[in-house]
Design a protein around this motif. Structure first.
Motif, PDB file in Angstrom:
ATOM      1  N   PHE A  23       0.641  -1.170   0.019  1.00  0.00           N
ATOM      2  CA  PHE A  23      -0.214  -0.221   0.212  1.00  0.00           C
ATOM      3  C   PHE A  23       1.382   1.245  -0.262  1.00  0.00           C
ATOM      4  CE2 PHE A  23      -4.570  -0.667   0.197  1.00  0.00           C
ATOM      5  CZ  PHE A  23      -4.302  -1.894   0.520  1.00  0.00           C
ATOM      6  N   TYR A  39       2.196   1.533  -3.420  1.00  0.00           N
ATOM      7  CA  TYR A  39       1.719   2.142  -4.093  1.00  0.00           C
ATOM      8  C   TYR A  39       1.076   3.746  -4.165  1.00  0.00           C
ATOM      9  CZ  TYR A  39      -3.473   2.215  -5.849  1.00  0.00           C
ATOM     10  OH  TYR A  39      -4.664   2.988  -6.181  1.00  0.00           O
ATOM     11  N   GLU A  40       0.819   4.089  -2.577  1.00  0.00           N
ATOM     12  CA  GLU A  40       0.524   5.482  -2.660  1.00  0.00           C
ATOM     13  C   GLU A  40       1.094   6.504  -3.284  1.00  0.00           C
ATOM     14  OE1 GLU A  40      -1.086   6.384   1.383  1.00  0.00           O
ATOM     15  OE2 GLU A  40      -1.214   8.288   1.385  1.00  0.00           O
ATOM     16  N   LEU A  99       1.570   7.484  -6.640  1.00  0.00           N
ATOM     17  CA  LEU A  99      -0.232   8.454  -6.839  1.00  0.00           C
ATOM     18  C   LEU A  99       0.538   9.360  -6.577  1.00  0.00           C
ATOM     19  CD1 LEU A  99      -2.810   5.226  -5.638  1.00  0.00           C
ATOM     20  CD2 LEU A  99      -2.290   6.505  -8.381  1.00  0.00           C
ATOM     21  N   THR A 100       0.905   9.931  -5.684  1.00  0.00           N
ATOM     22  CA  THR A 100       1.260  10.480  -5.769  1.00  0.00           C
ATOM     23  C   THR A 100       3.019  11.207  -6.325  1.00  0.00           C
ATOM     24  OG1 THR A 100       1.516  10.412  -3.095  1.00  0.00           O
ATOM     25  CG2 THR A 100       3.038  12.175  -3.085  1.00  0.00           C
ATOM     26  N   ALA A 156      -1.990  -5.590  -9.355  1.00  0.00           N
ATOM     27  CA  ALA A 156      -2.592  -6.019  -8.350  1.00  0.00           C
ATOM     28  C   ALA A 156      -1.079  -5.014  -7.244  1.00  0.00           C
ATOM     29  CB  ALA A 156      -2.345  -7.233  -7.971  1.00  0.00           C
ATOM     30  N   PHE A 182      -1.203  -1.402 -11.398  1.00  0.00           N
ATOM     31  CA  PHE A 182      -2.472  -1.354 -10.751  1.00  0.00           C
ATOM     32  C   PHE A 182      -2.298   0.333 -10.570  1.00  0.00           C
ATOM     33  CE2 PHE A 182      -4.614  -0.848  -5.996  1.00  0.00           C
ATOM     34  CZ  PHE A 182      -5.819  -1.875  -6.658  1.00  0.00           C
ATOM     35  N   PHE A 211      -6.279   6.391   1.867  1.00  0.00           N
ATOM     36  CA  PHE A 211      -6.326   5.635   1.841  1.00  0.00           C
ATOM     37  C   PHE A 211      -5.992   4.534   3.306  1.00  0.00           C
ATOM     38  CE2 PHE A 211      -3.503   5.533  -1.959  1.00  0.00           C
ATOM     39  CZ  PHE A 211      -3.655   6.997  -2.438  1.00  0.00           C
ATOM     40  N   ARG A 270      -9.760  -7.929  -7.373  1.00  0.00           N
ATOM     41  CA  ARG A 270      -9.402  -7.521  -8.384  1.00  0.00           C
ATOM     42  C   ARG A 270     -11.102  -7.349  -8.613  1.00  0.00           C
ATOM     43  NH1 ARG A 270      -5.424 -11.780  -9.841  1.00  0.00           N
ATOM     44  NH2 ARG A 270      -3.438 -10.212  -9.996  1.00  0.00           N
ATOM     45  N   HIS A 280      -6.967  12.254  -2.211  1.00  0.00           N
ATOM     46  CA  HIS A 280      -5.312  12.305  -2.229  1.00  0.00           C
ATOM     47  C   HIS A 280      -5.372  13.576  -1.729  1.00  0.00           C
ATOM     48  CE1 HIS A 280      -1.243  12.625  -2.804  1.00  0.00           C
ATOM     49  NE2 HIS A 280      -0.662  10.700  -3.121  1.00  0.00           N
TER      50      HIS A 280
END
Lengths: 363, 363
Positions: free
Chosen positions: A79, A82-83, A86-87, A144, A114, B79, B121, B147
């Protein structure tokens, strides 16, 4: 050079297989993704030193290209990474006409895919696999991240716009990586292409000397099987489950040993031999398993379940596989070479064969 | 009772509108989602005390039903709450045949929908909106979390299996909530249904006394517009962008005031009047805006841009809206009542009209 066409409900795209593709990415994307406003290349700390610069330099000066390097390894499918990605995408201002390029193995592809699937509700992405194992994961749109309670538990189906497979990247891989990826190649033969399986048996008895032609041909044929299956069943409502051949036990072995203690392919190899034996028991066929076991040994695979593993715990994990509905143990077996089927198995049958396939059981 | 059919590329489903639906959820899901292995109801701390028990009790004893209550408010679209919900889903063992029920307003629907979109998924989910504003967000499959660098920046398109709208839940809403949701109802009239707009003007001059029949009728008609637009363009490649009418300025007002300082609908109301004025300037039409401004005032809306806001900052946010490609200010205008169109506007035009529509500008 090879090329495989993938056609799913949601998208059609091409898998290009060739040496030196990393030098042509910029030009290829101009052709494939017009218009593209900006690009974020995601790669990892193993791959970046070798290939990131080549990919960046393949773009002309007018292109807007960013990159982000994650730590190599399964732990990055988290996680928090992933974050972070995105940032990064928001900070550099990726928009709906941008694209993500996943340059790396399965971890990079799954994670970056993902991100692309969920950034602004989905932007385009391109897979650039750099390992043999990723020839499988980069095709089909499964993306994923992991949760501490299970691998790949959070994800999407998000097909890439293209898969660009620069086979130069494979040439320098260590033997472990070849072994891990090649198990999925063999699997594609077992479940859907007997002639391909026979060819592999004949041509691939070692990973020491590999010609580019033989490699490109093998990849194109293996990816074709994957592409056919995904084309028929994009979201795994039916035959896509056949791709789990060897994986029910394989995953259980990986989980109990601890991920990273055995390669994915080696666990799948053990799982495939187990599934062949189970097929013999359940479906009244004879596969002359010794022949496959010998081939696998020649290629350097382990073929038996490590003796340190506990049978009942393996059984429990196998029955809790996320592809399995509450309680029953559904497994992919072979009716004959090149033809898979799904069978519900009584746990008792599985116990007996787990014992049989344990290291030291016959020796 | 009302019912609206939604037909998209990826799914078709029904929106049921009726009093007391919360008591029938268990039976309805048996019909709509067979088979369902287990259910996770996601709701918030405002809604749970009123309706959660009713929904749980609507299931018969054989059903496997879990629930998770989040803090009410936009801050829950984070998140960390997203991850908490996925953890809950894994801990209770939701599988691919499970479903998520989103019981609440837009925050619950967006968050729980994104959990359903990405858990294993993608599993099924059902929207149970409890606010007027959510009549809009619950239909169409847009799900997302926020976000810190932008609202709804991480999400998917994931259509629900059904929308069950218990209009009892609306009756106890405070006037602020009516105002916020009703702006989207009016918007649907403006962009696609002039007769509906006229009917609203005639029938809705106050939120003090509302009959169930009039409410159900209004919801069915408003949702029909949304359903039509989504059916034509599920993933916002074209006319779905018309739903942003009033939202380019509306979002900029919300962002600059700070989210929560003004309701979404009130900001959209100001944005719609602005877009009407801009339509007059750009498209050579006359909408007699005073008439709409008076109606909005009668309903209790603010109609001018708050004087505390800075014009240049509004302009900047409007041009950075995620629906806008680099640089240009694309806005949804009206060619005539009931017909929207997208126009690229020079910033200078917008500056002049922002000044005109500021509080105090006309004395």
């Amino acid at each position: 050079m090879g090329s495989v066409h993938v056609q799913t409900m949601s998208k059609q795209y091409e898998v290009r297989i060739d040496t030196g593709l990393r030098h042509q990415v910029g030009a290829l994307l101009k052709e494939l993704l017009q218009p593209v406003s900006s690009v974020l290349i995601v790669t990892d700390s193993n791959v970046a030193p070798f290939y990131l610069k080549d990919v960046i330099q393949s773009f002309d000066e007018s292109a807007v290209v960013y990159d982000y390097v994650i730590e190599s390894g399964e732990a990055s499918k988290s996680f928090s990474v992933y974050e972070q990605l995105l940032t990064k995408a928001l900070e550099v201002g990726l928009d709906r006409k941008s694209a993500v390029i996943a340059l790396g193995g399965g971890v990079v592809g799954d994670l970056a895919g993902f991100v692309a699937a969920t950034y602004m509700r989905g932007i385009r992405f391109v897979q650039m696999p750099t390992t043999l194992l990723a020839h499988d994961s980069s095709v089909g749109g499964k993306v994923a991240i992991n949760h501490r309670l299970g691998k790949n538990m959070v994800g999407s189906f998000h097909q890439p716009e293209a898969v660009l497979y620069d086979t130069d990247c494979l040439m320098s891989l260590p033997e472990e990586e070849w072994k891990s990826g090649f198990a999925e190649v063999i699997k594609h033969g077992f479940i859907r292409d007997e002639a391909f399986l026979k060819q592999l048996e004949k041509e691939w008895t070692s990973f020491k000397t590999i010609s580019v032609e033989r490699l490109n041909d093998m990849l194109a044929r293996s990816i074709s099987v994957k592409a056919d299956v995904v084309s028929e069943d994009e979201q795994e409502h039916g035959i896509r489950a056949h791709l789990n051949f060897g994986h029910t036990l394989g995953h259980a072995i990986e989980a109990q040993l601890g991920y990273g203690k055995i390669t994915h392919g080696e666990a799948v190899a053990i799982g495939m031999l187990f599934a062949l034996r189970l097929s013999e028991e359940m479906l009244n066929v004879n596969f002359h398993i010794e022949q496959y076991e010998n081939w696998f040994l020649q290629l350097g695979y382990r073929t038996k379940i490590p003796a340190s593993l506990n049978r009942e715990r393996l059984l429990q994990t196998m029955s809790k596989d996320k592809k399995v509905e509450a309680g029953t143990i559904r497994m992919v077996l072979l009716k004959r070479l090149g033809e898979a089927t799904i069978v519900n198995i009584p746990p008792e049958k599985i116990r007996v064969l787990l014992d049989e396939r344990m290291e030291g059981a016959h020796g």
